[in-house]
Every structure is written in C-alpha cells, then in structure tokens.
Design a protein around this motif. Structure first.
Motif, PDB file in Angstrom:
ATOM      1  N   MET A  32     -91.502 -30.300  26.980  1.00  0.00           N
ATOM      2  CA  MET A  32     -90.891 -31.478  27.571  1.00  0.00           C
ATOM      3  C   MET A  32     -91.986 -32.375  28.130  1.00  0.00           C
ATOM      4  O   MET A  32     -92.805 -31.928  28.938  1.00  0.00           O
ATOM      5  CB  MET A  32     -89.924 -31.074  28.692  1.00  0.00           C
ATOM      6  N   ASP A  33     -92.035 -33.610  27.671  1.00  0.00           N
ATOM      7  CA  ASP A  33     -93.026 -34.550  28.177  1.00  0.00           C
ATOM      8  C   ASP A  33     -92.675 -34.906  29.622  1.00  0.00           C
ATOM      9  O   ASP A  33     -91.559 -35.369  29.897  1.00  0.00           O
ATOM     10  CB  ASP A  33     -93.039 -35.815  27.322  1.00  0.00           C
ATOM     11  N   PRO A  34     -93.607 -34.702  30.582  1.00  0.00           N
ATOM     12  CA  PRO A  34     -93.269 -34.924  31.988  1.00  0.00           C
ATOM     13  C   PRO A  34     -92.984 -36.375  32.343  1.00  0.00           C
ATOM     14  O   PRO A  34     -92.306 -36.653  33.325  1.00  0.00           O
ATOM     15  CB  PRO A  34     -94.517 -34.406  32.732  1.00  0.00           C
ATOM     16  N   LEU A  35     -93.496 -37.317  31.568  1.00  0.00           N
ATOM     17  CA  LEU A  35     -93.287 -38.726  31.883  1.00  0.00           C
ATOM     18  C   LEU A  35     -91.996 -39.270  31.296  1.00  0.00           C
ATOM     19  O   LEU A  35     -91.189 -39.876  31.994  1.00  0.00           O
ATOM     20  CB  LEU A  35     -94.486 -39.546  31.385  1.00  0.00           C
ATOM     21  N   SER A  36     -91.800 -39.044  30.018  1.00  0.00           N
ATOM     22  CA  SER A  36     -90.624 -39.602  29.350  1.00  0.00           C
ATOM     23  C   SER A  36     -89.386 -38.711  29.483  1.00  0.00           C
ATOM     24  O   SER A  36     -88.275 -39.154  29.225  1.00  0.00           O
ATOM     25  CB  SER A  36     -90.917 -39.822  27.869  1.00  0.00           C
ATOM     26  N   LYS A  37     -89.614 -37.436  29.889  1.00  0.00           N
ATOM     27  CA  LYS A  37     -88.527 -36.447  29.989  1.00  0.00           C
ATOM     28  C   LYS A  37     -87.887 -36.182  28.627  1.00  0.00           C
ATOM     29  O   LYS A  37     -86.733 -35.789  28.538  1.00  0.00           O
ATOM     30  CB  LYS A  37     -87.449 -36.904  30.993  1.00  0.00           C
ATOM     31  N   LYS A  38     -88.659 -36.422  27.568  1.00  0.00           N
ATOM     32  CA  LYS A  38     -88.190 -36.139  26.220  1.00  0.00           C
ATOM     33  C   LYS A  38     -89.048 -35.044  25.602  1.00  0.00           C
ATOM     34  O   LYS A  38     -90.143 -34.746  26.083  1.00  0.00           O
ATOM     35  CB  LYS A  38     -88.260 -37.400  25.350  1.00  0.00           C
ATOM     36  N   GLU A  39     -88.525 -34.466  24.544  1.00  0.00           N
ATOM     37  CA  GLU A  39     -89.283 -33.432  23.860  1.00  0.00           C
ATOM     38  C   GLU A  39     -90.586 -33.999  23.284  1.00  0.00           C
ATOM     39  O   GLU A  39     -90.620 -35.120  22.790  1.00  0.00           O
ATOM     40  CB  GLU A  39     -88.470 -32.836  22.712  1.00  0.00           C
ATOM     41  N   SER A  40     -91.650 -33.216  23.382  1.00  0.00           N
ATOM     42  CA  SER A  40     -92.897 -33.566  22.717  1.00  0.00           C
ATOM     43  C   SER A  40     -93.351 -32.351  21.918  1.00  0.00           C
ATOM     44  O   SER A  40     -93.039 -31.209  22.272  1.00  0.00           O
ATOM     45  CB  SER A  40     -93.976 -33.973  23.725  1.00  0.00           C
ATOM     46  N   ILE A  41     -94.072 -32.606  20.847  1.00  0.00           N
ATOM     47  CA  ILE A  41     -94.539 -31.527  19.984  1.00  0.00           C
ATOM     48  C   ILE A  41     -96.057 -31.460  20.077  1.00  0.00           C
ATOM     49  O   ILE A  41     -96.749 -32.465  19.857  1.00  0.00           O
ATOM     50  CB  ILE A  41     -94.111 -31.754  18.526  1.00  0.00           C
ATOM     51  N   ARG A  42     -96.553 -30.306  20.433  1.00  0.00           N
ATOM     52  CA  ARG A  42     -97.994 -30.074  20.519  1.00  0.00           C
ATOM     53  C   ARG A  42     -98.434 -29.360  19.241  1.00  0.00           C
ATOM     54  O   ARG A  42     -97.977 -28.248  18.962  1.00  0.00           O
ATOM     55  CB  ARG A  42     -98.332 -29.234  21.746  1.00  0.00           C
ATOM     56  N   ILE A  43     -99.317 -30.002  18.474  1.00  0.00           N
ATOM     57  CA  ILE A  43     -99.773 -29.453  17.196  1.00  0.00           C
ATOM     58  C   ILE A  43    -101.276 -29.224  17.265  1.00  0.00           C
ATOM     59  O   ILE A  43    -102.034 -30.119  17.677  1.00  0.00           O
ATOM     60  CB  ILE A  43     -99.449 -30.413  16.032  1.00  0.00           C
ATOM     61  N   VAL A  50    -106.070 -31.074  19.012  1.00  0.00           N
ATOM     62  CA  VAL A  50    -104.726 -30.966  19.573  1.00  0.00           C
ATOM     63  C   VAL A  50    -104.052 -32.335  19.526  1.00  0.00           C
ATOM     64  O   VAL A  50    -104.610 -33.331  19.994  1.00  0.00           O
ATOM     65  CB  VAL A  50    -104.768 -30.456  21.024  1.00  0.00           C
ATOM     66  N   PHE A  51    -102.859 -32.384  18.957  1.00  0.00           N
ATOM     67  CA  PHE A  51    -102.079 -33.620  18.856  1.00  0.00           C
ATOM     68  C   PHE A  51    -100.803 -33.466  19.674  1.00  0.00           C
ATOM     69  O   PHE A  51    -100.096 -32.463  19.545  1.00  0.00           O
ATOM     70  CB  PHE A  51    -101.709 -33.913  17.402  1.00  0.00           C
ATOM     71  N   TYR A  52    -100.513 -34.453  20.522  1.00  0.00           N
ATOM     72  CA  TYR A  52     -99.261 -34.493  21.265  1.00  0.00           C
ATOM     73  C   TYR A  52     -98.398 -35.594  20.640  1.00  0.00           C
ATOM     74  O   TYR A  52     -98.739 -36.775  20.712  1.00  0.00           O
ATOM     75  CB  TYR A  52     -99.517 -34.773  22.744  1.00  0.00           C
ATOM     76  N   CYS A  53     -97.325 -35.202  20.009  1.00  0.00           N
ATOM     77  CA  CYS A  53     -96.445 -36.139  19.315  1.00  0.00           C
ATOM     78  C   CYS A  53     -95.196 -36.359  20.154  1.00  0.00           C
ATOM     79  O   CYS A  53     -94.512 -35.395  20.517  1.00  0.00           O
ATOM     80  CB  CYS A  53     -96.059 -35.587  17.942  1.00  0.00           C
ATOM     81  N   ARG A  54     -94.912 -37.596  20.480  1.00  0.00           N
ATOM     82  CA  ARG A  54     -93.749 -37.881  21.313  1.00  0.00           C
ATOM     83  C   ARG A  54     -92.985 -39.068  20.751  1.00  0.00           C
ATOM     84  O   ARG A  54     -93.524 -39.875  20.005  1.00  0.00           O
ATOM     85  CB  ARG A  54     -94.160 -38.142  22.756  1.00  0.00           C
ATOM     86  N   GLN A  55     -91.738 -39.145  21.149  1.00  0.00           N
ATOM     87  CA  GLN A  55     -90.879 -40.202  20.646  1.00  0.00           C
ATOM     88  C   GLN A  55     -91.262 -41.554  21.228  1.00  0.00           C
ATOM     89  O   GLN A  55     -91.801 -41.658  22.323  1.00  0.00           O
ATOM     90  CB  GLN A  55     -89.417 -39.904  20.989  1.00  0.00           C
ATOM     91  N   GLN A  56     -90.947 -42.578  20.477  1.00  0.00           N
ATOM     92  CA  GLN A  56     -91.157 -43.934  20.949  1.00  0.00           C
ATOM     93  C   GLN A  56     -90.295 -44.187  22.174  1.00  0.00           C
ATOM     94  O   GLN A  56     -89.160 -43.747  22.262  1.00  0.00           O
ATOM     95  CB  GLN A  56     -90.796 -44.914  19.843  1.00  0.00           C
ATOM     96  N   SER A  57     -90.867 -44.895  23.152  1.00  0.00           N
ATOM     97  CA  SER A  57     -90.143 -45.176  24.393  1.00  0.00           C
ATOM     98  C   SER A  57     -88.903 -46.017  24.123  1.00  0.00           C
ATOM     99  O   SER A  57     -88.898 -46.889  23.259  1.00  0.00           O
ATOM    100  CB  SER A  57     -91.062 -45.904  25.377  1.00  0.00           C
ATOM    101  N   SER A  58     -87.853 -45.754  24.885  1.00  0.00           N
ATOM    102  CA  SER A  58     -86.604 -46.500  24.705  1.00  0.00           C
ATOM    103  C   SER A  58     -86.485 -47.680  25.666  1.00  0.00           C
ATOM    104  O   SER A  58     -85.645 -48.560  25.466  1.00  0.00           O
ATOM    105  CB  SER A  58     -85.404 -45.560  24.894  1.00  0.00           C
ATOM    106  N   ASP A  59     -87.331 -47.712  26.751  1.00  0.00           N
ATOM    107  CA  ASP A  59     -87.224 -48.840  27.673  1.00  0.00           C
ATOM    108  C   ASP A  59     -87.930 -50.049  27.080  1.00  0.00           C
ATOM    109  O   ASP A  59     -88.782 -49.947  26.193  1.00  0.00           O
ATOM    110  CB  ASP A  59     -87.829 -48.490  29.033  1.00  0.00           C
ATOM    111  N   ALA A  60     -87.573 -51.226  27.560  1.00  0.00           N
ATOM    112  CA  ALA A  60     -88.026 -52.477  26.949  1.00  0.00           C
ATOM    113  C   ALA A  60     -89.547 -52.611  26.963  1.00  0.00           C
ATOM    114  O   ALA A  60     -90.156 -52.955  25.946  1.00  0.00           O
ATOM    115  CB  ALA A  60     -87.386 -53.663  27.674  1.00  0.00           C
ATOM    116  N   ALA A  61     -90.178 -52.317  28.116  1.00  0.00           N
ATOM    117  CA  ALA A  61     -91.633 -52.469  28.214  1.00  0.00           C
ATOM    118  C   ALA A  61     -92.340 -51.498  27.279  1.00  0.00           C
ATOM    119  O   ALA A  61     -93.265 -51.867  26.548  1.00  0.00           O
ATOM    120  CB  ALA A  61     -92.088 -52.244  29.654  1.00  0.00           C
ATOM    121  N   GLY A  62     -91.903 -50.245  27.299  1.00  0.00           N
ATOM    122  CA  GLY A  62     -92.510 -49.247  26.429  1.00  0.00           C
ATOM    123  C   GLY A  62     -92.268 -49.546  24.967  1.00  0.00           C
ATOM    124  O   GLY A  62     -93.133 -49.345  24.123  1.00  0.00           O
ATOM    125  N   GLN A  63     -91.078 -50.053  24.664  1.00  0.00           N
ATOM    126  CA  GLN A  63     -90.743 -50.401  23.287  1.00  0.00           C
ATOM    127  C   GLN A  63     -91.674 -51.497  22.775  1.00  0.00           C
ATOM    128  O   GLN A  63     -92.176 -51.431  21.645  1.00  0.00           O
ATOM    129  CB  GLN A  63     -89.293 -50.881  23.211  1.00  0.00           C
TER     130      GLN A  63
END
Length: 279
Positions: A32-43, A50-63
């Motif tokens: 769980m990504d501590p900032l976005s509170k969404k799942e992240s994948i560590r590869i 090491v790669f941390y893959c996380r979803q695109q932000s859903s808020d306007a600024a992050g988007q």
C-alpha cells in the motif's frame, strides 16, 4: 493490467508466464502506497534495480502532473519487429525476449517520475550544489529520520540528508518538476560502481546544449567512455554526436569526486529524443 500480468507468472511458477515468455523480473511484492493509499507494486529486476509502480493520481493536481509527464517524455514502445528494421537493436537479447509483439500493444508504464540512488554520508549537499552550479537545475536538500535499514555503522546519527534534483518540465503553479533525480544518503556499504548510466536531454536548442557542455568542461568533468564511438572532448565533437558524457559528481570546493554515475547528456537534436517538450 500490470498486477494481473505479474500474478500470472506466479500462477505458472518461476519459469515462463501465460504468454510463454520468460519472467522478466526477479521478484515482486504488492503493498500500500503511504501517500496515495493505493496499491503499489514493488518489482526487483534481474540486475537488482527496484521499481515502485503506482497508479496515476486521481486528484486534479496530480492528474495534471502525470499528464504532463506522459506528454513531455513520451518514448516509443519497442517491438520484436524493431530488430529487423534497426541495426541498433539487432543484437539485443533483451529486446528479443521481452519486446512487445506489435506496435498497437499498450503499456502500463506512463513514465518514470524519479530515479533514486544511494550515496555515502555527508555527500547529498555537495551533490545538490554540483547540479545547481553546473546545470542550473532546481535542487532541494531535505533532512529526514534515518530508517532502520540505513542505521548500520551510523554511530549516533539519527537523520540523513536527501538531495532532490529537478529535471523535466516545470509546473508553473506548483513549481514542481515532472521528473527528478534523488540522492539518498545511507550508512550501509555501497556496491562497487558497475558502469550503469542515465541519459538526460538538456536545453531548448543547440545553444542551450552548448552552455551545458561549457559548464561541464569548466568543471573538468567531461569524460570519454572508451567502450563507445562518441569521443567527445569539445563543442565540435559534441555537435557531431549531439551528446557528451561525464561520470564524476564533484565537491566543487575541493574538486574531489563524491559520487560516480555516468551521465549521457544529449541535445534535443539527438535521434533518441522523441519527447514533445524541449527540456
């Protein structure tokens, strides 16, 4: 999506995936990504990166930031047919094993937001100063609590410094850059440098590129890698290859090397530049 494809490799085992291709990574974990509170994948790849893959932000600024990142650093998707049409890739075993099957195949990777390096103690400030003075790059030095994994041989130290070097496009509202280099101090032993490198594009045109070259020449860091054809030592050869190299990040007060990392510094006229925004 990425998670589903990775899990398919686990279903079959540590060998080949559902598509009959060799697994292109060493290990992974889903957190769980501590900032976005969404799942992240560590590869972790075969080389220990090491790669941390996380979803695109859903808020306007992050988007907006993610959209700008994708727009400004868009790169082509390499396919198996590239081996037939380009001499650059004909000998690539990695491309042969892991390339996309066709151009219309989508990728889940929208861009690399930052690259992080572990560096020795008491070097982050000097690294930030180097990029600030040599490249006029926006830099920031932050002090954070030392994690337990950084505590080996740290004595009584409870904090470490982290240098953040901004690259890419600048968000005029937030002042943040679309990409960054991060240099995190650690008290853990660092492996011997193995020659890995990064590529950067500098300047809006050849004039801006020439300024970067002059700054690096004035700092005495322009370097020729004997493994490659581009033997750049001056502006004329830099214009011929549209790039130059350096690998020593210096303490500019003493001239001593504080970190070693090969940089392939390119102009926007380089054939590898496919971005839409001049950086």
């Amino acid at each position: 999506g990425l998670k589903e494809r990775i899990l398919r490799y686990e279903e079959i085992g540590k060998g080949e995936g559902a598509e009959g291709k060799e697994r292109p990574f060493e290990s992974f974990s889903i957190d769980m990504d501590p900032l976005s509170k969404k799942e992240s994948i560590r590869i972790v790849d075969r080389y220990g990166n090491v790669f941390y893959c996380r979803q695109q932000s859903s808020d306007a600024a992050g988007q907006n930031d993610h959209t700008e990142l994708i727009r400004s650093v868009r790169q082509p998707i390499l396919t198996s047919t590239d081996m037939q049409h380009s001499q650059d890739y004909q000998s690539s075993d990695v491309l042969k094993r892991f390339a996309a099957d066709h151009e219309s195949q989508e990728t889940d990777c929208r861009g690399i937001q930052h690259v992080e390096f572990n560096v020795p103690p008491n070097t982050a400030a000097k690294i930030a100063e180097f990029y600030d003075r040599v490249f006029n790059a926006p830099t920031n030095l932050i002090t954070i609590p030392s994690a337990s994994s950084d505590d080996s041989d740290s004595g009584s130290a409870t904090t470490i410094d982290v240098a953040v070097v901004g690259i890419g496009s600048v968000n005029t509202t937030t002042g943040l850059t679309s990409q960054s280099l991060i240099f995190r101090e650690t008290y853990l032993p660092l492996p011997v440098y193995d020659g890995h490198h990064i590529s950067l594009y500098v300047g809006d045109d050849m004039a801006g590129f020439a300024v970067a070259l002059k700054s690096c020449m004035d700092a005495g860091v322009v370097w020729v890698n004997p493994k490659y054809e581009d033997k750049v030592t001056n502006l004329n050869t830099a214009k011929k290859w549209n790039q130059f190299r350096f690998k020593d990040i210096l303490d500019l007060e003493t001239g001593k090397q504080v970190f070693e990392l090969e940089h392939e510094v390119r102009s926007v006229n380089h054939r590898g530049w496919t971005g839409l925004v001049r950086r």
